[in-house]
Design an enzyme around this catalytic site. Sequence first.
Site, PDB file in Angstrom:
ATOM      1  N   SER A   1       0.807  -1.226   0.000  1.00 32.37           N
ATOM      2  CA  SER A   1       0.000   0.000   0.000  1.00 32.37           C
ATOM      3  C   SER A   1       0.838   1.273   0.000  1.00 32.37           C
ATOM      4  CB  SER A   1      -0.934   0.017   1.212  1.00 32.37           C
ATOM      5  OG  SER A   1      -0.197  -0.044   2.416  1.00 32.37           O
ATOM      6  N   TYR A   2       2.143   1.185   0.225  1.00 34.31           N
ATOM      7  CA  TYR A   2       2.990   2.379   0.264  1.00 34.31           C
ATOM      8  C   TYR A   2       3.288   2.859  -1.155  1.00 34.31           C
ATOM      9  CZ  TYR A   2       4.225   0.951   5.091  1.00 34.31           C
ATOM     10  OH  TYR A   2       4.207   0.572   6.420  1.00 34.31           O
TER      11      TYR A   2
END
Length: 311
Positions: A51-52
């Site tokens: 998700s980064y």
Amino acid sequence: MRIPLTGTDLTVHPLCLGGNVFGWSADEEESFAVLDAYAAAGGNFVDTADSYFWRKPGNSGGESEAIIGNWLAARGNRDDIVLATKVGSWPERPGLTRANITAAVEDSLRRLRTDYIDLYYAHRDDPDTPLEETLTAFDALVKAGKVRHIAASNYEPDRLAEAMRVSAEHGLARFAVLQPHYNLMERDYERDFAPLVAEHGMSCLPYYALASGFLTGKYAADTRVDSVRAEAVAAYFTDRGRRVLTELTAVADRHSARPATVALAWLAAQPTVSTPIASARTPTQLTDLLAMPALTLDPTDLTRLTTASTP
């Protein structure tokens, strides 16, 4: 310097480098510089997530993994690095169903340009998916050699305990590591999780170890700092927060050290903590973090900091 990561067969540097800034506040060139400096200092443990950093305008997710994968490929050092990533909180790959985990790990392996992940986290609990389904999916990845160990982050204590029970009951891979929000300003872990982590022989790898930069001492209540994290520290400017900074500075001065180094050393000295996680946008910021393993706080130092930070 290497330490054993309790609950696993991994040996790691005492500081885990957080990859949450890669592709967010640090572009690829800047990220490579930080990763190079960390590796040159003997670092071997890098943490990221699929998700980064999807929230940054212009990003879609997976940017940190892609940058780390490009660095690993460019340096040819995959076998020297203990690599951790996560699944479950990216809107493109949400939740912990078997189907999502199976698809997400292939995405992460591709971006990271590797065929195995050393430590694979459930980034957050998925209460809508049975724990047995989630753990069966993780177990399959371990048996296939795509993942060496599994871990948990952002679980409630009762759900973590239940997950450990399910793994034991069904003979499935179990969470070996917990990544909680824990630092001098956030101490609920000690009450809620430390006994459980000790009971099951897990490792604790705290994230936000420097309270979004508050514990570096660079922020002041009346000073504007040019950082994407500046707003996150505003809530810490309380009487307790100022008390912590005062003691942190005093202990740092006593050791001719930096506040960030002391804050990490306090965390590393806590029972059940194996390796704090901290990130840096530049090699200069990394210097204070890498000084932590060489700093030993005595009982007086630890008591001063613990007392000042007690809610």
